[in-house]
Write an enzyme that holds these catalytic residues in place. Structure first.
Site, mmCIF file in Angstrom:
data_model
loop_
_atom_site.group_PDB
_atom_site.id
_atom_site.type_symbol
_atom_site.label_atom_id
_atom_site.label_comp_id
_atom_site.label_asym_id
_atom_site.label_seq_id
_atom_site.Cartn_x
_atom_site.Cartn_y
_atom_site.Cartn_z
ATOM 1 C CE1 TYR A 160 34.806 41.057 61.986
ATOM 2 C CE2 TYR A 160 32.379 40.616 62.578
ATOM 3 C CZ TYR A 160 33.712 41.471 62.651
ATOM 4 O OH TYR A 160 33.502 42.374 63.399
ATOM 5 C CE LYS A 164 36.252 41.154 65.254
ATOM 6 N NZ LYS A 164 37.381 42.167 65.879
#
Length: 235
Positions: A160, A164
């Site tokens: 994750y 990002k």
């Protein structure tokens, strides 16, 4: 009239952003992979439901054709995202993460976002005041994740944050390539949503604040930046 598309908007931050922008006078396309869930959410907030699965190029292309036929697009909010948790709903740490797990997260968070921007770029370029808001995360900040003793430093996941951080780089490069479009990445904060198993410490109303704010900037607003509600964040 400002025409806005929000991906992944049938719940959580996307739905709250749709509600707020409808209240601000936008014509909002509430994007959802599931037609029925999208329809219900759109009815509840006064938006228009549109089916869009960011991991399916055909779905993205069909959504772009629909929006074009109905008048075009001024604001794109790339909100669809996944965290990538294990079957036990735990974050996949460095010892367990695989390339397949990384690929799954990147398919939605990075490649899906790029697919959507690419498909809707011609419509945005026809707008008098085009805006793109890419929903990032505080975990995307290399500076913050490297600071011992902070919540971001303590986060064990790999996929994750990496996805990002890639979102932030894509944001910067697109902003440079298209100076006529205001393109920024935003950090909503640790918000209680399904993405994190509702473990977040703030409400969707609080989390949506920076998304809504950046979706309404004018042609003289910032571009190529990374912001939370307090202002610019360190890369």
């Amino acid at each position: 009239m400002t025409r806005t598309l929000i991906t992944g908007a049938n719940k959580g931050l996307g739905r709250e952003t749709a509600r707020r922008l409808v209240a601000a006078g936008h014509t909002v396309y509430l994007g959802s992979r599931d037609a029925e869930r999208g329809r219900r959410a759109a009815e509840e907030v006064g938006a228009r439901a549109i089916v869009i699965d960011v991991t399916d190029p055909a779905s993205v292309a069909a959504a772009a054709k629909t929006v074009e036929a109905e008048g075009g697009l001024d604001v794109l909010v790339n909100n669809a995202g996944i965290e990538g948790r294990s079957g036990g709903n735990g974050v996949i740490g460095a010892a367990e993460v695989t390339a397949a797990a990384m690929r799954t997260v990147f398919e939605t968070n990075v490649f899906g976002m790029v697919e959507v921007v690419h498909a809707f770029l011609p419509l945005l370029q026809r707008s008098a005041a085009p805006v793109v808001v890419n929903v990032s995360s505080g975990l995307a900040s290399l500076t913050r994740v490297s600071e011992p003793g902070t919540p971001t430093y303590a986060y064990p996941g790999v996929a994750y944050p990496a996805s990002k951080t890639a979102v932030n780089m894509v944001t910067v490069q697109f902003a440079k390539a298209f100076p006529g479009i205001r393109i920024n990445a935003v950090e909503p904060g640790y918000t209680a949503t399904d993405l994190n198993g509702n473990t977040g410490t703030q409400t969707v109303a609080e989390g949506a604040e920076i998304i809504v704010r950046m979706a309404q900037i004018g042609p003289d607003g910032p571009t190529g930046g990374y912001f939370d509600v307090e202002g610019p964040l360190p890369w």
